[in-house]
Design a protein around this motif. Structure first.
Motif, PDB file in Angstrom:
ATOM      1  N   GLY A 139       2.009  -3.371  16.741  1.00 51.18           N
ATOM      2  CA  GLY A 139       2.578  -2.185  16.115  1.00 51.18           C
ATOM      3  C   GLY A 139       3.389  -2.521  14.875  1.00 51.18           C
ATOM      4  N   TYR A 140       4.225  -1.596  14.486  1.00 51.49           N
ATOM      5  CA  TYR A 140       5.050  -1.703  13.282  1.00 51.49           C
ATOM      6  C   TYR A 140       6.506  -1.895  13.703  1.00 51.49           C
TER       7      TYR A 140
ATOM      8  N   PRO B  42      -1.993   7.311  16.950  1.00 51.48           N
ATOM      9  CA  PRO B  42      -2.299   8.232  18.052  1.00 51.48           C
ATOM     10  C   PRO B  42      -1.054   8.889  18.640  1.00 51.48           C
ATOM     11  N   VAL B  43       0.004   8.122  18.846  1.00 51.58           N
ATOM     12  CA  VAL B  43       1.260   8.718  19.336  1.00 51.58           C
ATOM     13  C   VAL B  43       2.400   8.199  18.488  1.00 51.58           C
ATOM     14  N   SER B  44       3.397   9.051  18.309  1.00 52.16           N
ATOM     15  CA  SER B  44       4.515   8.641  17.461  1.00 52.16           C
ATOM     16  C   SER B  44       5.778   8.475  18.300  1.00 52.16           C
ATOM     17  N   ILE B  45       5.827   7.340  18.953  1.00 52.74           N
ATOM     18  CA  ILE B  45       7.055   6.976  19.654  1.00 52.74           C
ATOM     19  C   ILE B  45       7.595   5.707  19.007  1.00 52.74           C
ATOM     20  N   GLU B  46       8.821   5.362  19.358  1.00 50.87           N
ATOM     21  CA  GLU B  46       9.428   4.134  18.861  1.00 50.87           C
ATOM     22  C   GLU B  46      10.193   3.484  20.013  1.00 50.87           C
TER      23      GLU B  46
ATOM     24  N   ASN C 120       0.330   6.783   6.916  1.00 50.05           N
ATOM     25  CA  ASN C 120      -0.638   6.375   7.916  1.00 50.05           C
ATOM     26  C   ASN C 120      -0.521   7.210   9.181  1.00 50.05           C
ATOM     27  N   GLN C 121      -1.592   7.276   9.937  1.00 54.47           N
ATOM     28  CA  GLN C 121      -1.630   8.072  11.164  1.00 54.47           C
ATOM     29  C   GLN C 121      -1.767   7.171  12.383  1.00 54.47           C
TER      30      GLN C 121
ATOM     31  N   ARG D  39       7.028   0.899  16.393  1.00 50.98           N
ATOM     32  CA  ARG D  39       6.119   2.032  16.572  1.00 50.98           C
ATOM     33  C   ARG D  39       4.724   1.485  16.870  1.00 50.98           C
ATOM     34  N   PRO D  40       3.886   2.254  17.560  1.00 48.06           N
ATOM     35  CA  PRO D  40       2.563   1.746  17.939  1.00 48.06           C
ATOM     36  C   PRO D  40       1.691   1.481  16.706  1.00 48.06           C
ATOM     37  N   PRO D  41       0.637   0.682  16.892  1.00 48.90           N
ATOM     38  CA  PRO D  41      -0.325   0.475  15.805  1.00 48.90           C
ATOM     39  C   PRO D  41      -0.980   1.793  15.400  1.00 48.90           C
ATOM     40  N   LEU D  42      -1.684   1.759  14.287  1.00 47.31           N
ATOM     41  CA  LEU D  42      -2.401   2.925  13.772  1.00 47.31           C
ATOM     42  C   LEU D  42      -3.650   3.196  14.610  1.00 47.31           C
TER      43      LEU D  42
ATOM     44  N   HIS E 222       2.893  12.259  23.256  1.00 49.68           N
ATOM     45  CA  HIS E 222       4.053  11.484  22.823  1.00 49.68           C
ATOM     46  C   HIS E 222       5.034  11.283  23.978  1.00 49.68           C
TER      47      HIS E 222
ATOM     48  N   ALA F 167      11.923   6.462  22.115  1.00 53.72           N
ATOM     49  CA  ALA F 167      12.124   7.814  21.611  1.00 53.72           C
ATOM     50  C   ALA F 167      10.802   8.396  21.149  1.00 53.72           C
ATOM     51  N   ALA F 168      10.628   9.695  21.380  1.00 53.33           N
ATOM     52  CA  ALA F 168       9.484  10.425  20.820  1.00 53.33           C
ATOM     53  C   ALA F 168       9.982  11.218  19.624  1.00 53.33           C
TER      54      ALA F 168
END
Lengths: 345, 345, 345, 345
Positions: D265-266, A255-259, A252-253, A268-271, B127, B249-250
């Motif tokens: 989010g996840y 918008p931003v990939s942070i945790e 899945n994709q 992690r943010p929603p899709l 990010h 974290a990014a």
């Protein structure tokens, strides 16, 4: 050579294609047509194009290709007109909601030798393309099972549902096309089940909002599709292919990939929450592919036949739900499709 | 109001900024200057701009702002010229490799009341921006420790190394800026160690290719930076912030997010292999931010002072390696920086 | 109170249960029976238990409960004998491969008021339990769609296949039980498709090695199951539940969680390659749960009825494949199951 | 041969080792000693061992090896006594908090030719072992940079802090050992910075709760360590090794690996919250390794010398913080360590 474009329909998807045409150094947006004068004027102005009527575009010497983004019920007629006018045609899916109408339209296209590409944009998503490439490079062996999960963030208005042709023709149709594309073999039977879990109004309108589909090919390959008109976590679009030597999956994709981590866990943010942000790159690549076809005078893919088969699969799914049985695709397509469907791939 | 731009330098990074300016509806690229006539002509032609000399741009009435993408040793002079000419200035980092020269330049900028933004593009990466936002929204409590891993896919040519000012001024400088940005407090001491593990020629040229840095603030916050000029797995760019209530974290970025599974395990593709594909979106957002500053006549950030402090941190790191001790930043900056550095944030 | 155990069958799975019984402070392994003298002697010796005949265990005063790990075709007889002997019974799945035989057996259990727990060990996997807990704590709203992917690392020998009852009764049966468990509503119809893609000998033996199944409940909930007898990447065991407010998924498990990065990408090791290492913890927790039931004299779950329903679903799936239609579960179970099936949950 | 064990100290960690000894088919727990009679009686009773005094264990003919889990200040004396008594010795870290005392103790061990293994359990964690294996199998080329993040879920009581020897000797010592183990080359210099961010009482007690450390070897390899006495998200234990051909990383561990998705989010669950659940498997494997050493009369590793070097690194780190400079390890160890330290590896 620069491909000179006329755009029919200046709505939401028309704007996306106008941007893609303009960004392509081999293409130029010459004219825009829309029933709403202001929509056409605004869009044409933004990209330095002219406003013209559909008739004018049809007859224009300075237009090589058209992008059809008008309402669905005008697609087949416009395709026939522009095929006869000798223009290359990119048409948003579907060609029509009726299989017989599509067959008739494709006969015209065929007779005219016209270039027709149908807007199954997901084939041009970079992640799905990488899945296809892994298959083509033989990294997972022989394809055995395709698993598609495809869920919308939320149900569309019932008004839209009523005009949509139903969940299989409107939503699953993308997944049908992707399943065919990845299986590499025509689908033989369709079995489906569907229900109303999200919005009763959708049921009242005669449609479903939750569906599961199983597909099988003559050689015994499988595909399964899981659809829902609701996903609180965003636009859920996953594809996975299991083969004799391995498997490949597109994630899945977002918008931003942070945790973010805390006492509640790691989040992690929603899709993405909208198909246009999820498939931004796919839309751009799709138009590039069309421009390449027109420029190189090569066969367009996904072709009109691809559009027809996907629609037939939708029809078969609906029949399967209603009759509680596996439906042969040939019950829907008859003798036409089997001849040349894969030739454009 | 449309911000009218002159672009100085039509090389690799100049092209990136030309595209970003053009894509912004509030901006227009008016003129391009480059010592190589053809580079200027090509780039100007692509976007409908004129070729002009730097002098002509300096005197032009139809230019509001410049983007400086010329070689580093021309930056400070050009900033001073265009500050005096009353243009808003976006300058690629660094302003200069010498702290005293930067100080002198910033005095001119200050005296002229000019708008100056320095190209620390990573602050605009979506990010990293989301990381900053998580901090600002108090989702991890008080920031305690920032951890940055920043590794290039491969070492640049030794020729480049020689002109670069060394790893701390050329590569770590981005991480110094990011550490300051995320710590939210000025850095007090710098301790660094560095060695040559990748390419002996880099050592011969008097530089290092592998470095570790520890930073601390007056209140005892920490940052660590790990740099290498080599990463076989791609452009490794990770940031992590640990706070009293959590962490954020990014993750690393890759061109496509698929996973292939087989008997060898589960494999995702390598990371981006080039800073321009990794930071595509950051470059676009950076110019948008500059346009907004110019349009709204608000303070630009990252400011010239931000550029100065990052350079001072690089200087301190080098001194720390050479002397085997913790170096106070005030040993480098003297009395200047502490006054107004954070005002632009 | 300590629960005193007799173990019937000292083979592979018998050893697992012997260890679990011994590790439980509330249980004691008293006696082991096996047709192969040496197997019984070795296992009994390892844990300080006696070797006894099945008859002796049946009549023993110092045995409260038995664990049945003998061949499948002895299960139903042994359950009846030990139910009549007043022992609590833990029996490996399945009770029998024939639905009518299971019904008859359960009538005896019911008449004797015996405690019977069936070995659907996956309900006790910590990860799947966490999925169930998320549902029970209402973290995903109303359950709508359950998606199960369950693939074996490799096909078993054809000899095993012949005695197994076929893929649905042998392999999918675990997924049927899990689907029921997570849907929280009885399954109403089963639709399945199956083929031979892995090993032609499996087809020759009258079985399938690749299967897809769709389940639906009276209220319109869905479950899909994807099975293959082959997965080069290890023991693929994923479960995902989509609900009205969110979704929860259990990820695959691997022996170690490292990641190696290089020019080929980022690689994590393959999954567990064997059900016993994948479900080690589940086996231990399952016996703990059984001991708790016996000790507290509470109803055992998964119950005999759970075993019966799962078998009926397998039967329905087979019928669906053969007849190309959706099969009502009531066609298989008749009037029995609907009464009390969920009471033990 | 069965290795017959005496256990000294029946506290928390003593219980862990008692279980590990018992679970090992090549070992037997014969006797337990503890100053608290009841602790010894309970633990001995659980595993069928006897309660004995330390004196009695020292003189016993039926004891081959001891596990020392008594308070730290008794370790060195007990090691010397049992070395002289000819028993194999497993001792919890540290041997002593004073480098000179450790040196003296190791001289006795050496003179007696005794087997001594020090409890750096992390070397036996399956994930970290897999990292080491990847290095040893040359999957990442030459090791260049080791990055360790090690954070406790929460600060221990100040009472514990006071007896602990400080953060470097108590907590970082594990990371020092791991850095040495993975670098494959002795550490030459230590640079550290430390502060109090979590609990002022820790500062009042003369200790730190947040620390960053840089290590370098003679050939220029780097290691960095980031420590905090607080991590709201659980027990944060990550190791990453960057080499000339690639990198390998061990991910964090959590009790269950599920993911819940919704509009926020996840989310995956927090990490283990306790070192004993995080390192359960490591403790078991550690005792197995010791039993193997004793049985095969091979050199034990981690050895006493490993314990000494790790302590010296802690001392050097403390000196570095206090003096604001890079500290050579040889300033602490003098001439002893460089001879034979790596021989046990």
């Amino acid at each position: 050579m620069t491909v000179r474009f006329g755009l029919l329909g200046a709505g939401r998807i028309g704007k996306v294609h106008a941007k893609a045409v303009t960004a392509n150094p081999l293409a130029r947006l010459v004219a825009v047509a829309d029933a709403f004068e202001k929509a056409a004027t605004d869009l044409a102005g933004q990209y330095g194009a002219e406003v013209r009527s559909i008739d004018a575009i049809e007859k224009a010497d300075d237009i090589d290709a058209v992008v059809i983004c008008t309402p669905t019920d005008t697609h087949a007629d416009l395709i026939e007109r522009f095929a006869r006018a000798g223009k290359a045609i990119f048409c948003e899916k579907p060609i029509d909601l009726d299989v017989e109408r599509v067959k008739a339209c494709l006969k015209v296209v065929d007779a005219e030798g016209a270039t027709l590409m149908v807007g199954f944009n997901r084939r041009f998503d970079p992640h799905f393309q990488a899945v296809k490439q892994a298959i083509d490079e033989d990294r997972i062996g022989e394809v055995e099972m395709v698993t598609i999960v495809s869920r919308d963030p939320g149900a569309p208005p019932v008004d839209y549902i009523k005009r949509s042709g139903g969940i299989f023709r409107d939503m699953t149709i993308h997944d049908f096309d992707m399943a065919r594309y990845l299986l590499g073999e025509e689908i033989d039977t369709v079995t489906a089940q569907a229900s109303v879990l999200v919005d009763e109004a959708i049921g009242t309108a005669g449609d479903y909002d939750s569906a599961s589909v199983m597909l099988s090919t003559a050689s015994g390959k499988h595909a399964t599709i899981s659809n829902s008109r609701r996903a609180t976590y965003g636009y859920d679009q996953r594809i996975e292919v299991h083969g004799s030597e391995g498997a490949v999956a597109a994630e899945n994709q977002r918008p931003v990939s942070i945790e973010i981590a805390n006492g509640s866990g790691y989040t992690r943010p929603p899709l993405h929450d909208f198909f246009m942000t999820r498939y931004t790159e796919a839309y751009a690549r799709e138009i590039c592919a069309f421009v390449d076809c027109v420029e190189s005078k090569s066969a367009a893919t996904p072709s009109g036949a691809d559009g027809l088969v996907a629609l037939a699969l939708a029809e078969a799914a609906l029949k399967s739900v209603k009759e509680g049985r596996a439906v042969k695709v040939s019950e829907i397509t008859g003798a036409l499709a089997d001849k040349s469907v894969f030739q454009g791939r």
